[in-house]
Design an enzyme around this catalytic site. Sequence first.
Site, PDB file in Angstrom:
ATOM      1  N   HIS A 191     122.874  39.555 111.139  1.00 40.04           N
ATOM      2  CA  HIS A 191     124.079  40.178 110.596  1.00 40.04           C
ATOM      3  C   HIS A 191     123.975  40.152 109.072  1.00 40.04           C
ATOM      4  O   HIS A 191     123.974  39.083 108.466  1.00 40.04           O
ATOM      5  CB  HIS A 191     125.322  39.414 111.066  1.00 40.04           C
ATOM      6  CG  HIS A 191     126.592  40.073 110.659  1.00 40.04           C
ATOM      7  ND1 HIS A 191     127.562  39.450 109.921  1.00 40.04           N
ATOM      8  CD2 HIS A 191     127.040  41.324 110.892  1.00 40.04           C
ATOM      9  CE1 HIS A 191     128.561  40.288 109.720  1.00 40.04           C
ATOM     10  NE2 HIS A 191     128.262  41.431 110.297  1.00 40.04           N
ATOM     11  N   ASP A 195     132.111  40.142 107.607  1.00 40.61           N
ATOM     12  CA  ASP A 195     133.175  40.879 108.297  1.00 40.61           C
ATOM     13  C   ASP A 195     134.548  40.364 107.873  1.00 40.61           C
ATOM     14  O   ASP A 195     134.775  39.163 107.805  1.00 40.61           O
ATOM     15  CB  ASP A 195     133.029  40.723 109.814  1.00 40.61           C
ATOM     16  CG  ASP A 195     131.840  41.487 110.354  1.00 40.61           C
ATOM     17  OD1 ASP A 195     131.370  42.427 109.682  1.00 40.61           O
ATOM     18  OD2 ASP A 195     131.366  41.136 111.458  1.00 40.61           O
ATOM     19  N   HIS A 270     137.451  46.512 112.119  1.00 35.20           N
ATOM     20  CA  HIS A 270     137.223  45.460 111.122  1.00 35.20           C
ATOM     21  C   HIS A 270     136.496  46.101 109.952  1.00 35.20           C
ATOM     22  O   HIS A 270     136.047  47.242 110.041  1.00 35.20           O
ATOM     23  CB  HIS A 270     136.402  44.297 111.710  1.00 35.20           C
ATOM     24  CG  HIS A 270     134.947  44.594 111.936  1.00 35.20           C
ATOM     25  ND1 HIS A 270     134.480  45.332 113.012  1.00 35.20           N
ATOM     26  CD2 HIS A 270     133.844  44.279 111.211  1.00 35.20           C
ATOM     27  CE1 HIS A 270     133.175  45.427 112.941  1.00 35.20           C
ATOM     28  NE2 HIS A 270     132.735  44.801 111.861  1.00 35.20           N
ATOM     29  N   HIS A 272     133.169  45.772 107.737  1.00 35.20           N
ATOM     30  CA  HIS A 272     131.876  45.135 107.486  1.00 35.20           C
ATOM     31  C   HIS A 272     131.539  45.433 106.032  1.00 35.20           C
ATOM     32  O   HIS A 272     131.414  46.581 105.630  1.00 35.20           O
ATOM     33  CB  HIS A 272     130.815  45.700 108.437  1.00 35.20           C
ATOM     34  CG  HIS A 272     129.421  45.198 108.160  1.00 35.20           C
ATOM     35  ND1 HIS A 272     128.807  44.244 108.931  1.00 35.20           N
ATOM     36  CD2 HIS A 272     128.535  45.531 107.188  1.00 35.20           C
ATOM     37  CE1 HIS A 272     127.587  44.007 108.453  1.00 35.20           C
ATOM     38  NE2 HIS A 272     127.394  44.786 107.386  1.00 35.20           N
TER      39      HIS A 272
HETATM   40 ZN    ZN Z   1     129.639  43.118 110.400  1.00 35.46          ZN
END
Ligand code: ZN
Length: 295
Positions: A191, A195, A270, A272
Amino acid sequence: MSCLRRQLSTLCLLLCTVLSAFAIPAKKWAAQWEPTKLVNGSPVLFRVAAPLQLAELNGNFLGQEFSFRSSRACHCWYGFAGVSLATKPGTYTLRVEGKSAGGKETAMNYLVRVSAAHYPTSTITVAPAFVEPPKELDPVIAAADAAKKQAFSATDPTPLWSGAFERPTDTETSGVFGSARVYNGKKKSQHLGLDFRASTGTPVHATNAGTVILARALYFEGNCVMLDHGQGLVTVYMHLSEFKVKEGDKVAAGQLIGLSGGTGRATGPHLHFAVRWRGEYLDPRTLLELHPPGS
Ligand SMILES: [Zn+2]
């Protein structure tokens, strides 16, 4: 009254003397960096004081060249660099080279320790088409890759940002940078952003001043905005429901650039948020915690 005035002028004189004692140039070379403990994946802000009145100062760290800016706020030179995720723990050299207005050259080396970061693992479930995209989507994905490649190559030679990088939303964070992710029990990846919890329609702001180098729908990223902050530093905002800027726009720090959403490969709405420097993703949390001079 005149006594107070005299006291004030004495105080001013004292302050001015103290301030000029810290003015550039310093008595000798000095360097500091933030964060003080560097790990792979970390952005880094170097501050250097030089023993000579310089017109310019340039740095080289981990094979990347970058320029320093002088600041009255810190009476120092400061420059942004990064430690790629692939960097092995060890001690590396920061080389700084300065030049005075008269052309006199000076240089210094510093040893900088890089430790290993400890990033966690998490499991994610998304629509199967985002783990193994169907063949017919190849052109869509190829077009997205081409757009990203072009955007990343268009960086301003001068730094466009100033002061601290502010959070893109006021909301809490969820997924952290660097965590190893298993998508639908199959594909493994890392990742490469931070987030923020954000229901659809949450305002998303520019973390600092820059130029919009990309504002379009991409397959994995969804509606995506990329801001160039100069010298290869780019911030990325993904899965938006709405754009509030277009490619080519100059944005100020804190300017509204879009509304959050769940477009592209997202488990739900969400934001990112990612930070890219010279082709490497860096930890956004560290960028948001830096204290550049004047912030
Ligand atoms: Zn993310």
